[in-house]
Design a protein around this motif. Structure first.
Motif, PDB file in Angstrom:
ATOM      1  N   LEU A 233      78.809  76.188  26.570  1.00  0.00           N
ATOM      2  CA  LEU A 233      79.982  77.230  26.040  1.00  0.00           C
ATOM      3  C   LEU A 233      80.691  77.130  24.820  1.00  0.00           C
ATOM      4  O   LEU A 233      81.772  77.657  24.652  1.00  0.00           O
ATOM      5  CB  LEU A 233      80.619  76.865  27.762  1.00  0.00           C
ATOM      6  N   TYR A 234      81.276  75.612  24.591  1.00  0.00           N
ATOM      7  CA  TYR A 234      81.407  75.264  23.253  1.00  0.00           C
ATOM      8  C   TYR A 234      80.802  75.969  22.211  1.00  0.00           C
ATOM      9  O   TYR A 234      81.797  77.344  20.945  1.00  0.00           O
ATOM     10  CB  TYR A 234      82.121  73.992  22.688  1.00  0.00           C
ATOM     11  N   LEU A 239      80.769  81.337  18.456  1.00  0.00           N
ATOM     12  CA  LEU A 239      80.576  81.838  18.162  1.00  0.00           C
ATOM     13  C   LEU A 239      81.124  83.165  18.135  1.00  0.00           C
ATOM     14  O   LEU A 239      81.738  84.052  16.899  1.00  0.00           O
ATOM     15  CB  LEU A 239      79.414  82.611  19.120  1.00  0.00           C
ATOM     16  N   ALA A 240      82.220  83.829  19.513  1.00  0.00           N
ATOM     17  CA  ALA A 240      83.488  84.515  19.851  1.00  0.00           C
ATOM     18  C   ALA A 240      84.039  84.069  18.521  1.00  0.00           C
ATOM     19  O   ALA A 240      84.615  85.767  17.912  1.00  0.00           O
ATOM     20  CB  ALA A 240      83.939  84.207  20.973  1.00  0.00           C
ATOM     21  N   LEU A 241      84.975  82.902  18.123  1.00  0.00           N
ATOM     22  CA  LEU A 241      85.776  82.637  17.400  1.00  0.00           C
ATOM     23  C   LEU A 241      85.363  83.311  15.661  1.00  0.00           C
ATOM     24  O   LEU A 241      85.835  83.898  14.930  1.00  0.00           O
ATOM     25  CB  LEU A 241      85.972  81.347  17.031  1.00  0.00           C
ATOM     26  N   PHE A 242      83.315  83.009  15.656  1.00  0.00           N
ATOM     27  CA  PHE A 242      82.919  83.549  14.281  1.00  0.00           C
ATOM     28  C   PHE A 242      83.459  85.032  14.214  1.00  0.00           C
ATOM     29  O   PHE A 242      84.100  85.835  12.429  1.00  0.00           O
ATOM     30  CB  PHE A 242      82.005  82.957  14.818  1.00  0.00           C
ATOM     31  N   TRP A 262      75.439  83.269  12.189  1.00  0.00           N
ATOM     32  CA  TRP A 262      74.435  83.955  12.060  1.00  0.00           C
ATOM     33  C   TRP A 262      74.173  83.253  12.809  1.00  0.00           C
ATOM     34  O   TRP A 262      72.613  83.755  13.576  1.00  0.00           O
ATOM     35  CB  TRP A 262      74.204  84.708  10.711  1.00  0.00           C
ATOM     36  N   PHE A 263      73.629  82.021  12.247  1.00  0.00           N
ATOM     37  CA  PHE A 263      72.346  81.269  12.698  1.00  0.00           C
ATOM     38  C   PHE A 263      72.423  80.675  14.276  1.00  0.00           C
ATOM     39  O   PHE A 263      71.714  80.482  14.882  1.00  0.00           O
ATOM     40  CB  PHE A 263      72.678  79.569  11.428  1.00  0.00           C
ATOM     41  N   LEU A 264      74.194  80.408  14.124  1.00  0.00           N
ATOM     42  CA  LEU A 264      74.935  80.639  15.687  1.00  0.00           C
ATOM     43  C   LEU A 264      74.454  81.396  16.940  1.00  0.00           C
ATOM     44  O   LEU A 264      73.565  81.528  17.444  1.00  0.00           O
ATOM     45  CB  LEU A 264      75.831  79.750  16.187  1.00  0.00           C
ATOM     46  N   MET A 292      76.190  73.880  13.138  1.00  0.00           N
ATOM     47  CA  MET A 292      77.662  74.328  13.332  1.00  0.00           C
ATOM     48  C   MET A 292      78.542  73.585  12.010  1.00  0.00           C
ATOM     49  O   MET A 292      80.268  73.792  12.971  1.00  0.00           O
ATOM     50  CB  MET A 292      77.651  73.901  14.810  1.00  0.00           C
ATOM     51  N   PRO A 293      78.623  72.298  11.794  1.00  0.00           N
ATOM     52  CA  PRO A 293      79.550  71.894  11.193  1.00  0.00           C
ATOM     53  C   PRO A 293      80.063  72.675  10.644  1.00  0.00           C
ATOM     54  O   PRO A 293      80.933  72.546   9.831  1.00  0.00           O
ATOM     55  CB  PRO A 293      78.935  70.468  10.674  1.00  0.00           C
ATOM     56  N   PHE A 294      79.562  73.633   9.317  1.00  0.00           N
ATOM     57  CA  PHE A 294      79.847  74.401   8.398  1.00  0.00           C
ATOM     58  C   PHE A 294      81.038  75.267   8.748  1.00  0.00           C
ATOM     59  O   PHE A 294      81.550  75.875   8.583  1.00  0.00           O
ATOM     60  CB  PHE A 294      78.885  74.908   7.194  1.00  0.00           C
ATOM     61  N   LEU A 295      80.917  75.995  10.035  1.00  0.00           N
ATOM     62  CA  LEU A 295      81.358  76.803  10.830  1.00  0.00           C
ATOM     63  C   LEU A 295      82.280  76.598  11.862  1.00  0.00           C
ATOM     64  O   LEU A 295      83.560  76.701  11.279  1.00  0.00           O
ATOM     65  CB  LEU A 295      80.426  77.329  11.939  1.00  0.00           C
ATOM     66  N   VAL A 296      82.430  74.752  12.090  1.00  0.00           N
ATOM     67  CA  VAL A 296      83.729  74.516  12.589  1.00  0.00           C
ATOM     68  C   VAL A 296      84.768  74.305  12.182  1.00  0.00           C
ATOM     69  O   VAL A 296      86.277  74.062  11.815  1.00  0.00           O
ATOM     70  CB  VAL A 296      83.000  73.518  14.051  1.00  0.00           C
TER      71      VAL A 296
END
Length: 331
Positions: A233-234, A239-242, A262-264, A292-296
């Protein structure tokens, strides 16, 4: 007159590097033993690999029991130059993987400490503590991807990815996705869409290969993953926030953050498409989720602080809970 070089200011060097070195040393020290109170599931397998390295000659390197021959070569090197200490080997291997990852976070993440915190809570136990080969492969996969999106010299990309494939051969899959994402978004999206049918394609292909059929039989006996767990869910929320903030991400030139988004997407598509085969679903998607750490960290910078702080706190809480389950429930 030849001008002498300026002396090295060691205080400046330490001030700049301690945010990477100190956390890597501390976490690698955890990997050197069983400080969290449990023996890792694959501990015996790595002890067997260490024993192999201490007895094999260089002509027998291809006898390494796994396909990750680069990891076997690294152990062979350790056996020749280091004391025969399993704890020391665990420490140095973990330190190498963590050091490269933290360097990537420092170079390519918009908020270094957020990226480090997310990795430590979500991925340290799953990768660095329990899967040394995957940890090294993902580390050099990240480094090569950073060079790729930054359009650095091709030799740096190739060198990093050769090491990544040597340490963890399954990283080749993520390399192909990264190349497609950078040079042909249509091919990337087509492959991601096809991933939703991966389960059916995998089952069909197993009918033509006895080895694959045996692997499928093994993969299907494991418990089916939950696509609505707190972690998933997280990831859906991230992904939605991206997609919501993607224009801002591109405007700021955060190419590694963009690639991580995009990897996510691809990782979730693979995970859902291969739900019938849990082992395959986890192994192919975990390399993509590791970004994910880069994206978050990028989303944390872009979001208002009243939303960004709870968003990161949720990541840490979910990651700690998942790590606890890996260590004390699933083993």
């Amino acid at each position: 007159m030849i001008e002498q070089g300026r002396p090295i200011d060691w205080q400046t060097v330490v001030a700049r590097q301690w945010p990477m070195v100190l956390p890597a040393l501390l976490l690698a020290a955890v990997c050197a033993g069983h400080f969290v109170g449990v023996v890792r599931e694959d501990y015996g397998a790595y002890i067997a690999m260490f024993a192999w390295a201490r007895t094999v000659e260089w002509t027998g390197l291809l006898s390494f029991p796994y396909r990750d021959y680069g990891f076997g070569a690294l152990l062979f090197l350790f056996a020749k130059v280091l004391p025969a200490s399993d704890a020391l080997w665990f420490f140095l291997i973990a330190l190498l993987g963590l050091g490269v990852k933290f360097h990537c976070f420092r170079q390519f993440a918009p908020a270094y400490w957020i990226a480090l915190l997310v990795h430590a809570s979500m991925f340290f136990v799953l990768q660095d503590y329990t899967q040394l080969r995957a940890s090294l492969g993902i580390a050099f996969l990240m480094l090569g991807a950073g060079f790729l999106v930054s359009r650095e010299h091709c030799g740096r990309v190739a060198g990093s990815w050769i090491l990544a494939a040597g340490f963890h051969v399954q990283s080749l899959f993520a390399m192909l996705l990264a190349l497609a994402c950078v040079f042909s978004m249509a091919a990337f999206l087509g492959g991601t869409g096809l991933s939703l049918l991966a389960g059916k394609l995998f089952a069909w292909a197993s009918g033509y290969s006895e080895r694959l059929a045996a692997y499928v039989a093994f993969a299907t006996v494991q418990q089916t993953p939950n696509p609505f767990s707190s972690m998933k869910l997280y990831q859906y929320l991230t992904l939605a926030l991206f997609f919501y903030y993607r224009a801002d991400i591109r405007a700021r030139g955060w190419k590694m953050v963009d690639l991580s988004g995009w990897f996510l997407l691809a990782g979730l598509a693979i995970f859902i498409g291969l739900l019938r085969f849990p082992a395959v679903a986890h192994r192919l998607s975990e390399m993509l989720f590791a970004f994910m750490p880069f994206l978050v960290s990028g989303l944390f910078v872009l979001m208002p602080k009243r939303f960004g702080i709870p968003y990161v706190v949720a990541a840490v809480g979910i990651g700690v809970w998942a790590s606890y389950r890996v260590l004390y429930v699933w083993q």
